[in-house]
Design a protein around this motif. Structure first.
Motif, PDB file in Angstrom:
ATOM      1  N   ARG A  85       0.796  -1.258   0.030  1.00 48.35           N
ATOM      2  CA  ARG A  85       0.069  -0.002   0.064  1.00 48.35           C
ATOM      3  C   ARG A  85       0.805   1.310   0.042  1.00 48.35           C
ATOM      4  N   TRP A  86       1.856   1.422   0.850  1.00 48.06           N
ATOM      5  CA  TRP A  86       2.740   2.484   0.873  1.00 48.06           C
ATOM      6  C   TRP A  86       3.648   2.770  -0.418  1.00 48.06           C
ATOM      7  N   VAL A  87       3.869   1.636  -0.961  1.00 51.37           N
ATOM      8  CA  VAL A  87       4.879   1.978  -2.157  1.00 51.37           C
ATOM      9  C   VAL A  87       3.651   2.317  -3.436  1.00 51.37           C
ATOM     10  N   MET A  88       2.584   1.894  -3.256  1.00 54.16           N
ATOM     11  CA  MET A  88       1.294   2.445  -4.192  1.00 54.16           C
ATOM     12  C   MET A  88       1.241   3.826  -3.918  1.00 54.16           C
ATOM     13  N   ASP A  89       0.685   4.066  -2.727  1.00 45.18           N
ATOM     14  CA  ASP A  89       0.432   5.458  -2.355  1.00 45.18           C
ATOM     15  C   ASP A  89       1.410   6.523  -2.654  1.00 45.18           C
ATOM     16  N   VAL A  90       2.601   6.244  -2.444  1.00 43.22           N
ATOM     17  CA  VAL A  90       3.767   7.183  -2.304  1.00 43.22           C
ATOM     18  C   VAL A  90       4.315   7.276  -3.878  1.00 43.22           C
ATOM     19  N   PHE A  91       4.426   6.224  -4.590  1.00 45.68           N
ATOM     20  CA  PHE A  91       5.186   6.147  -5.768  1.00 45.68           C
ATOM     21  C   PHE A  91       4.400   5.523  -7.053  1.00 45.68           C
TER      22      PHE A  91
END
Length: 305
Positions: free
Chosen positions: A22-28
């Protein structure tokens, strides 16, 4: 120095990336479904930091020795600037995230600082009186680029259309899948990436010649090349670690990223040559003050770097 690897789907949408981070998708906006993908993203981030920090040791070395105009080749600096300018252009054509756009702008600004220092010491060591004009021109260019950065980022965000997440394509586009591995926009990105990589490669050749002709590397910070070598190594690893998108073969995946792989690994090999020059010329050479005096004391000497 061109980590153009991310493309933007709808923010936080994991429907096309099952089990993705999730964090990789949201940030990058990058689909990272396993440890290899996450490692690829992290290595790419560290490579960006290496490239961003590479210029600072050379800034310090230039101010310390005062012979930057003799130590660095102007063609090395111009080639680097040309590659970063194409990187910036490609970031807009590829509709990249604001992070990539601002990173590309920072690279260009760092190159302009390097060129301004080169011109400053060129004029100063020749006894000219144009140092103030050079500084004023640099400040004008820097302020203009910084003031335009928010507008450029906003324009890129407005121009970016919703696309379906398709993994590792170089550019975003809304065209149906075809057997040909490249879309028309990807061909443009491929061409820009190829020219950018060629400029990065060609920039090293005159610097290698300049070091050989001087038989010295005084005035050059090795940290500049060490950080670039580390950045290129990590970037190459980050590309090779990433899993191809579903249905894409390893060959097609490598082909899509070939210009940047050739650029990063090719530049790495030439920087290794420069590293050997640092080792070869580190002993038995005059100190900084002695070399500077000898260089500036040669009448009519016009070393073309």
């Amino acid at each position: 120095m061109d980590p153009r690897r991310w493309r933007r789907p709808q923010l936080g949408n994991l429907s096309d990336c099952p089990n993705g981070s999730r964090w990789v998708m949201d940030v990058f906006s990058e689909c990272a479904q396993d440890s290899r993908d996450i490692a690829s993203v992290l290595l790419g981030l560290v490579s960006i930091l290496c490239f961003a920090a590479a210029s600072f040791p050379q800034f310090y070395q230039a101010c310390k020795t005062g012979i930057m105009d003799r130590a660095l080749s102007i063609y090395f600096l111009l080639g680097w600037l040309g590659g970063d300018l194409l990187n910036l252009i490609g970031s807009f054509l590829a509709h990249q995230l604001p992070l990539q756009v601002y990173t590309a702008i920072y690279y260009v600004l760092a190159d302009l600082v390097m060129l301004s220092l080169y011109c400053y010491y060129k004029v100063k060591n020749r006894g000219g009186g144009f140092a103030a004009q050079i500084n004023a021109a640099f400040i004008f260019l820097s302020l203009g680029t910084l003031s335009a950065a928010p507008l450029l980022g906003r324009g890129a965000a407005v121009a970016r259309e919703p696309v379906v997440f398709r993994g590792r394509s170089l550019l975003s586009t809304q065209v149906p899948e075809v057997s040909w591995p490249f879309t028309s926009s990807e061909i443009i990105g491929f061409a820009i990436g190829s020219v950018s990589s060629l400029l990065y490669l060609c920039s090293r050749v005159p610097q290698i010649y300049t070091n050989y002709k001087r038989k010295s590397t005084i005035g050059i910070s090795y940290s500049l090349f060490a950080l670039v070598m580390l950045g290129n190594s990590l970037y190459g690893l980050s590309v090779l670690l990433k899993n191809p998108e579903p249905g894409q073969s390893e060959g097609d995946y490598v082909l899509h990223h070939l210009p940047w792989l050739v650029g990063s690994l090719g530049v790495l090999s030439l920087d290794v040559v420069i590293s050997f020059q640092f080792l070869a010329y580190r002993r038995g050479k005059p100190g900084t003050r002695e070399e500077r005096g000898a260089l500036l004391g040669e009448p009519g000497d016009s070393l073309e770097s």
